[in-house]
Design a protein around this motif. Structure first.
Motif, PDB file in Angstrom:
ATOM      1  N   UNK A 191       0.822  -1.193   0.000  1.00 38.48           N
ATOM      2  CA  UNK A 191       0.000   0.000   0.000  1.00 38.48           C
ATOM      3  C   UNK A 191       0.866   1.257   0.000  1.00 38.48           C
ATOM      4  N   UNK A 192       1.962   1.229   0.759  1.00 39.29           N
ATOM      5  CA  UNK A 192       2.838   2.405   0.824  1.00 39.29           C
ATOM      6  C   UNK A 192       3.455   2.705  -0.536  1.00 39.29           C
ATOM      7  N   UNK A 193       3.832   1.687  -1.271  1.00 42.66           N
ATOM      8  CA  UNK A 193       4.418   1.887  -2.603  1.00 42.66           C
ATOM      9  C   UNK A 193       3.405   2.501  -3.564  1.00 42.66           C
ATOM     10  N   UNK A 194       2.168   2.045  -3.508  1.00 40.34           N
ATOM     11  CA  UNK A 194       1.111   2.608  -4.358  1.00 40.34           C
ATOM     12  C   UNK A 194       0.884   4.071  -4.009  1.00 40.34           C
ATOM     13  N   UNK A 195       0.826   4.393  -2.721  1.00 41.08           N
ATOM     14  CA  UNK A 195       0.600   5.777  -2.293  1.00 41.08           C
ATOM     15  C   UNK A 195       1.752   6.678  -2.708  1.00 41.08           C
ATOM     16  N   UNK A 196       2.984   6.223  -2.521  1.00 37.04           N
ATOM     17  CA  UNK A 196       4.154   7.024  -2.892  1.00 37.04           C
ATOM     18  C   UNK A 196       4.185   7.280  -4.392  1.00 37.04           C
ATOM     19  N   UNK A 197       3.948   6.266  -5.200  1.00 35.62           N
ATOM     20  CA  UNK A 197       3.948   6.441  -6.661  1.00 35.62           C
ATOM     21  C   UNK A 197       2.848   7.394  -7.108  1.00 35.62           C
ATOM     22  N   UNK A 198       1.689   7.349  -6.463  1.00 39.61           N
ATOM     23  CA  UNK A 198       0.595   8.263  -6.813  1.00 39.61           C
ATOM     24  C   UNK A 198       0.966   9.701  -6.486  1.00 39.61           C
TER      25      UNK A 198
END
Length: 69
Positions: A1-8
């Protein structure tokens, strides 16, 4: 989830001015965390007035209005 949020965030953030006004987090009831995905582009919930209305558009031009039209 953290990777998705950071990329967004990195996709839309204006790092020169440190402005992050284009970021919006939405949650959908009834989905699992494992179903989370990042969508490049725009998505929206729409109730279709007619069953013949298209569900997807290619090369569409959009206007987002925040006032009555």
């Amino acid at each position: 989830m953290a990777e998705i949020a950071l990329n967004a965030v990195l996709r839309v953030a204006n790092m020169q001015n440190r402005r992050f006004e284009l970021i919006k987090v939405e949650d959908k009831v009834g989905r699992r965390l494992e179903n989370t995905e990042s969508i490049k582009g725009m998505t929206g919930d729409k109730n279709f007035s007619y069953s013949q209305m298209p569900r997807q558009a290619e090369d569409a031009k959009n206007a987002i209005l925040t006032c009555p039209f």
